[in-house]
Write an enzyme that holds these catalytic residues in place. Sequence first.
Site, PDB file in Angstrom:
ATOM      1  N   LYS A  22       0.856  -1.192   0.000  1.00 47.59           N
ATOM      2  CA  LYS A  22       0.000   0.000   0.000  1.00 47.59           C
ATOM      3  C   LYS A  22       0.883   1.228   0.000  1.00 47.59           C
ATOM      4  O   LYS A  22       2.008   1.193   0.523  1.00 47.59           O
ATOM      5  CB  LYS A  22      -0.895   0.023   1.253  1.00 47.59           C
ATOM      6  CG  LYS A  22      -2.140   0.852   1.070  1.00 47.59           C
ATOM      7  CD  LYS A  22      -3.186   0.074   0.277  1.00 47.59           C
ATOM      8  CE  LYS A  22      -4.474   0.814   0.147  1.00 47.59           C
ATOM      9  NZ  LYS A  22      -5.570  -0.111  -0.214  1.00 47.59           N
TER      10      LYS A  22
ATOM     11  N   GLY B 167     -20.727   6.563   2.867  1.00 47.50           N
ATOM     12  CA  GLY B 167     -19.846   6.976   1.773  1.00 47.50           C
ATOM     13  C   GLY B 167     -20.620   7.078   0.473  1.00 47.50           C
ATOM     14  O   GLY B 167     -21.661   6.437   0.290  1.00 47.50           O
TER      15      GLY B 167
ATOM     16  N   GLY C 112     -18.495   7.572  -2.584  1.00 43.54           N
ATOM     17  CA  GLY C 112     -17.398   7.617  -3.554  1.00 43.54           C
ATOM     18  C   GLY C 112     -17.562   6.504  -4.576  1.00 43.54           C
ATOM     19  O   GLY C 112     -18.665   5.983  -4.792  1.00 43.54           O
ATOM     20  N   ASN C 113     -16.440   6.153  -5.179  1.00 43.35           N
ATOM     21  CA  ASN C 113     -16.481   5.175  -6.268  1.00 43.35           C
ATOM     22  C   ASN C 113     -17.045   3.823  -5.833  1.00 43.35           C
ATOM     23  O   ASN C 113     -17.857   3.221  -6.533  1.00 43.35           O
ATOM     24  CB  ASN C 113     -15.050   5.014  -6.815  1.00 43.35           C
ATOM     25  CG  ASN C 113     -15.008   4.114  -8.014  1.00 43.35           C
ATOM     26  OD1 ASN C 113     -15.713   4.346  -8.988  1.00 43.35           O
ATOM     27  ND2 ASN C 113     -14.225   3.067  -7.949  1.00 43.35           N
TER      28      ASN C 113
HETATM   29  N1  GLU Z   1      -7.095   0.073  -3.673  1.00 39.70           N
HETATM   30  C1  GLU Z   1      -7.912  -1.078  -3.912  1.00 39.70           C
HETATM   31  C2  GLU Z   1      -8.002  -1.949  -2.663  1.00 39.70           C
HETATM   32  O1  GLU Z   1      -7.899  -1.488  -1.554  1.00 39.70           O
HETATM   33  C3  GLU Z   1      -7.444  -1.841  -5.136  1.00 39.70           C
HETATM   34  C4  GLU Z   1      -6.017  -2.264  -5.117  1.00 39.70           C
HETATM   35  C5  GLU Z   1      -5.493  -2.742  -6.458  1.00 39.70           C
HETATM   36  O2  GLU Z   1      -6.222  -2.734  -7.434  1.00 39.70           O
HETATM   37  O3  GLU Z   1      -4.326  -3.130  -6.464  1.00 39.70           O
HETATM   38  O4  GLU Z   1      -8.283  -3.116  -2.758  1.00 39.70           O
END
Ligand code: GLU
Length: 427
Positions: free
Chosen positions: A106, A218, A220-221
């Site tokens: 992350k 929320g 959002g997306n």
């Molecule tokens: N950010 C998204 C998650 O928390 C997707 C991560 C990704 O596609 O690598 O799962």
Amino acid sequence: MARGYNAFEMAQRQFDRCAETLGLDQATRDLLRWPMREHHFSLPIRMDDGHVQVYRGFRVQHNTARGPGKGGIRFHPLETIDTVRALAMWMTWKCAVVNLPLGGSKGGVVCDPHNLSLREQEALCRAWVRQVARDVGPIQDVPAPDVMTNAQHMLWMLDEFETIHGGRYPGFITGKPVGMGGSLGRTEATGYGLVFTLREALRVLDRRPQDTRASVQGFGNVAQFAIELYQQLGGRVICVSCWNQRDQQAWCFRRTDGIDLAQLRAITDRFGEIDKARAEAAGYEVLPGDAWIEQDVDVLMPCALEQAITGENVQRLAPRVSIIAEGANGPTTPEADHVLAERRVFVLPDFLANAGGVTCSYLEQVQSNMNYFWLKSEVLGKLDTMMTRAFLDVHELAVERGLYMRDAAYAIAVARVAQASRDRGWV
Ligand code: GLU
């Protein structure tokens, strides 16, 4: 984010509980309860007015035993190294529970994109890549969008990476714009994936979606596409919440005969903030930001940030709530989990329920590698199959061993990662 409880401690507590149940040896516990590698850096950015502002950035690589690291990058003013550590660890379990050949990472930048021009955002994206350009890449660690980052940010990051390395590396990052190596369906994937697992949960509980109603935290997306598919299945959403930047607090918007998604989207900005005055004028009741949790509904969908359901507010859940579908990462604290398990609420745990995004990212990588792109229906069909399979694996184990759904998901994911680490001879 960092609200009274440390997200990383929370992730470690969840892991320790699972390690105990699985009887993991000490070396495996020591390996998996900390990230393998962390990058902390400063990002000096020349702002539009000419002054230099220094931002803090992170990339945490939790575990790569099952494949290259994978996980999004968040832009948020309250980001900390501990939230990023927790999120990287949850990515490891997320990729493992869906059986993707990927590890967990992350990234984050402490910043508020509300106050950044497009040029400043581009500079921040490029600076972030310059700091980690040797430590990320298609076979090392693959970033993606997350809170307040989008396809345009991914493309700027890709361009910087390709400029540094002198070639075309579409597999470096996912969530790219369609037509620039992105996959159809990626934008919808997390929200749709959440509802694929919700649909399966309703099926095993012998309930019909059209007989249920939901309240969503929320807008959002993730939330918007979850609502879209849930409504298509016949479900009724009566309440949504969102952050209000000017008021520096969240508000809920309620309509008991069901929200009109298209109408709300039309008055929502790119950060998922619904225009309060226009929603009020359109007949929505405006309630305090935490009211979403106490609505008289069957399904709660926390689709915002971590630690939304806590030991305190879990007492305010209506008796009717029987399912919680976690669109956010880490929305439920261990104290709240305890209460939910006792109440026999059917929890679709975050790293299973919101795995649709990374699963589609994996499908994007496959398409990029082949240089052949599928139709949207093909992508969403594969996503549905993979999410349904993962749900069934977790549910079967939960039934077989009488486990709470989160514990069953942890048991599967951690066992897979521990096995890969052993097979490689690491522990
Ligand atoms: N950010 C998204 C998650 O928390 C997707 C991560 C990704 O596609 O690598 O799962």
